[in-house]
Scaffold this motif. Structure first.
Motif, PDB file in Angstrom:
ATOM      1  N   ARG A  62       0.822  -1.214   0.000  1.00 13.74           N
ATOM      2  CA  ARG A  62       0.000   0.000   0.000  1.00 13.74           C
ATOM      3  C   ARG A  62       0.856   1.263   0.000  1.00 13.74           C
ATOM      4  N   ASP A  63       1.960   1.236   0.750  1.00 19.19           N
ATOM      5  CA  ASP A  63       2.777   2.437   0.944  1.00 19.19           C
ATOM      6  C   ASP A  63       4.106   2.361   0.202  1.00 19.19           C
ATOM      7  N   LYS A  64       4.102   1.687  -0.916  1.00 18.98           N
ATOM      8  CA  LYS A  64       5.334   1.493  -1.685  1.00 18.98           C
ATOM      9  C   LYS A  64       6.058   2.807  -1.976  1.00 18.98           C
ATOM     10  N   GLU A  65       5.345   3.780  -2.508  1.00 16.45           N
ATOM     11  CA  GLU A  65       5.972   5.056  -2.870  1.00 16.45           C
ATOM     12  C   GLU A  65       6.448   5.810  -1.638  1.00 16.45           C
ATOM     13  N   VAL A  66       5.656   5.778  -0.575  1.00 18.85           N
ATOM     14  CA  VAL A  66       6.020   6.479   0.658  1.00 18.85           C
ATOM     15  C   VAL A  66       7.332   5.932   1.214  1.00 18.85           C
ATOM     16  N   LEU A  67       7.453   4.615   1.258  1.00 19.90           N
ATOM     17  CA  LEU A  67       8.645   3.984   1.831  1.00 19.90           C
ATOM     18  C   LEU A  67       9.881   4.233   0.975  1.00 19.90           C
ATOM     19  N   ARG A  68       9.726   4.128  -0.332  1.00 24.99           N
ATOM     20  CA  ARG A  68      10.874   4.383  -1.203  1.00 24.99           C
ATOM     21  C   ARG A  68      11.289   5.851  -1.138  1.00 24.99           C
ATOM     22  N   ASN A  69      10.308   6.758  -1.132  1.00 27.66           N
ATOM     23  CA  ASN A  69      10.632   8.180  -1.071  1.00 27.66           C
ATOM     24  C   ASN A  69      11.303   8.557   0.254  1.00 27.66           C
ATOM     25  N   TYR A  70      10.986   7.803   1.301  1.00 27.19           N
ATOM     26  CA  TYR A  70      11.630   8.071   2.591  1.00 27.19           C
ATOM     27  C   TYR A  70      13.147   7.986   2.452  1.00 27.19           C
ATOM     28  N   PHE A  71      13.632   6.905   1.842  1.00 24.44           N
ATOM     29  CA  PHE A  71      15.079   6.758   1.690  1.00 24.44           C
ATOM     30  C   PHE A  71      15.624   7.597   0.529  1.00 24.44           C
ATOM     31  N   LEU A  72      14.817   7.845  -0.505  1.00 28.80           N
ATOM     32  CA  LEU A  72      15.269   8.727  -1.583  1.00 28.80           C
ATOM     33  C   LEU A  72      15.550  10.127  -1.041  1.00 28.80           C
ATOM     34  N   ASN A  73      14.667  10.625  -0.200  1.00 32.95           N
ATOM     35  CA  ASN A  73      14.860  11.953   0.378  1.00 32.95           C
ATOM     36  C   ASN A  73      16.106  12.003   1.256  1.00 32.95           C
ATOM     37  N   ILE A  74      16.335  10.919   1.999  1.00 33.44           N
ATOM     38  CA  ILE A  74      17.536  10.851   2.839  1.00 33.44           C
ATOM     39  C   ILE A  74      18.792  10.914   1.973  1.00 33.44           C
ATOM     40  N   GLU A  75      18.824  10.125   0.893  1.00 38.25           N
ATOM     41  CA  GLU A  75      19.993  10.116   0.017  1.00 38.25           C
ATOM     42  C   GLU A  75      20.192  11.470  -0.645  1.00 38.25           C
ATOM     43  N   ASN A  76      19.103  12.110  -1.065  1.00 42.15           N
ATOM     44  CA  ASN A  76      19.215  13.419  -1.709  1.00 42.15           C
ATOM     45  C   ASN A  76      19.754  14.469  -0.739  1.00 42.15           C
ATOM     46  N   GLU A  77      19.341  14.386   0.515  1.00 40.15           N
ATOM     47  CA  GLU A  77      19.859  15.321   1.525  1.00 40.15           C
ATOM     48  C   GLU A  77      21.355  15.112   1.737  1.00 40.15           C
ATOM     49  N   ARG A  78      21.776  13.859   1.713  1.00 44.97           N
ATOM     50  CA  ARG A  78      23.205  13.570   1.868  1.00 44.97           C
ATOM     51  C   ARG A  78      23.993  14.107   0.675  1.00 44.97           C
ATOM     52  N   ILE A  79      23.446  13.926  -0.527  1.00 43.78           N
ATOM     53  CA  ILE A  79      24.115  14.434  -1.727  1.00 43.78           C
ATOM     54  C   ILE A  79      24.223  15.954  -1.663  1.00 43.78           C
ATOM     55  N   ALA A  80      23.112  16.613  -1.315  1.00 40.76           N
ATOM     56  CA  ALA A  80      23.091  18.074  -1.275  1.00 40.76           C
ATOM     57  C   ALA A  80      24.105  18.626  -0.282  1.00 40.76           C
ATOM     58  N   LYS A  81      24.266  17.945   0.836  1.00 39.34           N
ATOM     59  CA  LYS A  81      25.184  18.413   1.878  1.00 39.34           C
ATOM     60  C   LYS A  81      26.605  18.525   1.343  1.00 39.34           C
ATOM     61  N   GLY A  82      27.016  17.551   0.534  1.00 34.30           N
ATOM     62  CA  GLY A  82      28.358  17.602  -0.039  1.00 34.30           C
ATOM     63  C   GLY A  82      28.437  18.451  -1.289  1.00 34.30           C
ATOM     64  N   LEU A  83      27.375  18.403  -2.091  1.00 30.45           N
ATOM     65  CA  LEU A  83      27.365  19.064  -3.398  1.00 30.45           C
ATOM     66  C   LEU A  83      27.451  20.579  -3.291  1.00 30.45           C
ATOM     67  N   PHE A  84      26.788  21.147  -2.287  1.00 31.94           N
ATOM     68  CA  PHE A  84      26.689  22.605  -2.196  1.00 31.94           C
ATOM     69  C   PHE A  84      27.590  23.216  -1.121  1.00 31.94           C
ATOM     70  N   LYS A  85      28.606  22.473  -0.691  1.00 33.76           N
ATOM     71  CA  LYS A  85      29.569  23.044   0.260  1.00 33.76           C
ATOM     72  C   LYS A  85      30.224  24.282  -0.328  1.00 33.76           C
ATOM     73  N   VAL A  86      30.569  24.216  -1.610  1.00 30.61           N
ATOM     74  CA  VAL A  86      31.127  25.359  -2.336  1.00 30.61           C
ATOM     75  C   VAL A  86      30.295  25.536  -3.598  1.00 30.61           C
ATOM     76  N   ARG A  87      29.868  26.786  -3.847  1.00 30.06           N
ATOM     77  CA  ARG A  87      28.986  27.044  -4.987  1.00 30.06           C
ATOM     78  C   ARG A  87      29.553  28.141  -5.875  1.00 30.06           C
TER      79      ARG A  87
END
Length: 359
Positions: free
Chosen positions: A166-191
């Protein structure tokens, strides 16, 4: 009423695990700041669960959620790499995984499942047995700093599977959002702040531009930034025009062809331009930054077939500016996996702001 119900549910879940999962200390009473740093590769999840359940319907349901292939890529690449961990073989190294899922059901009483139940307090087990709606709880920094854990549980395997489907998208998006936050933290250290200023001052929108990107094209209604490496390219371009027709929403692929055939031509050989590969297109309606949008994931190519790769794009309207925007990110990386490159591109696109968002 719905919001209140969700709030009450999370209060119950937090209470369930409070006895064993204090947010300020680890199980030995020490400060969380003394925990080791979480480790693990990007988009990898350790699934701590009974191996018989991993090899059965529950494992199938988890793989259907997290191991599904990402749409729009030239080769099959999963959202996440899953690895099963036998709970009887858990050690201090495995406990430092960045992303982990702990799975258990009360109807399985094998040695591994009994070990899983040690992660629950007596009162939490009673709550699970009383309320079939309870099946998941996120935790942070339980065994390591920067760690994300999702507990999935149920009275029976069939009950848990029903929740997972039932919650397939919710569960996958939970970890997708976590990974994206981790990427952003490193990606935008210097802009590239000067490029960002040009976009805002000359074009009226913001995009965070990571260090190393250059402004490849800057026209009245079109900008293109790119990162060039000997082995790959990462590209973002934006086109905008006055909003006076819904036609681009009706045929977003034709809209893209119009844009790329006009703006994305080889300077040295202007007869060569960017176009589409017809296979593997995925078009859907989405909410992009609070706005109705059409998202396209697919493959691009040069008209002379000398290059190609994946892209993701969004078409939407900013009502405050009375503009229609077309945003696209694409990658050229021959002989390389494209999943993580495209993930980075999406993180950049999602920093876009325009109109009233800039105030």
């Amino acid at each position: 009423m719905i919001v209140k119900k969700i709030q009450n549910l999370f209060l119950i879940l937090i209470t369930i695990f409070a006895a064993s999962c204090s947010s300020g200390t680890n199980k030995n009473g020490g400060s969380k700041s003394h925990l080791p740093v979480a480790r693990g590769e990007a988009n990898a999840i350790l699934c701590v669960m009974d191996t018989s359940q991993w090899n059965g319907p529950i494992g199938d349901a988890l793989r259907d959620i997290f191991s599904e292939y990402v749409p729009g890529l030239p080769q099959d690449e999963a959202y996440f790499k899953l690895r099963n961990i036998n709970p009887l073989k858990m050690n201090n190294i495995l406990k430092t995984g960045k992303s982990m899922i702990f799975v258990s059901t009360m109807d399985n009483q094998g040695a591994q499942s009994r070990a899983m139940q040690n992660y629950f307090t007596t009162s939490s087990l009673e709550k699970i047995l009383q309320d079939t709606s309870l099946y998941r709880l996120p935790q942070k920094n339980q065994f390591a700093r920067g760690q994300e854990i999702l507990h999935l549980f149920g009275q029976t395997g069939d009950q848990l599977i029903a929740h997972l489907k039932r919650d397939k998208e919710v569960l996958r998006n939970y970890f997708l959002n976590i990974e994206n936050e981790r990427i952003a933290k490193g990606l935008f250290k210097v802009r590239e702040k000067q490029i960002e200023k040009t976009l805002r001052d000359a074009h009226g929108f913001d995009v965070q531009v990571p260090y190393g990107y250059d402004l490849a094209k800057n026209q009245r209604d079109f900008i293109w930034v790119r990162l060039l490496d000997p082995e790959y390219e990462k590209n973002i371009f934006v086109h905008y025009r006055p909003y006076n027709s819904r036609d681009p929403f009706d045929d977003v692929l034709a809209f893209r062809e119009e844009i790329t055939s006009s703006y994305m031509r080889d300077i040295q050989k202007p007869d060569i331009f960017m176009t589409l590969q017809t296979e593997n297109m995925n078009i859907r309606e989405v909410n992009f930054k609070g706005k109705y949008a059409k998202e396209v994931r697919g493959l691009w190519k040069l008209s002379d077939i000398s290059g190609g790769g994946p892209f993701v794009s969004y078409v939407f309207v900013d009502e405050s500016q009375k503009r229609m925007y077309y945003l696209e990110g694409y990658v050229y990386a021959p002989s390389k996996d494209k999943r993580e490159f495209m993930q980075e591109i999406e993180v950049i696109l999602n920093t876009f702001r325009s109109g009233e968002e800039l105030k």
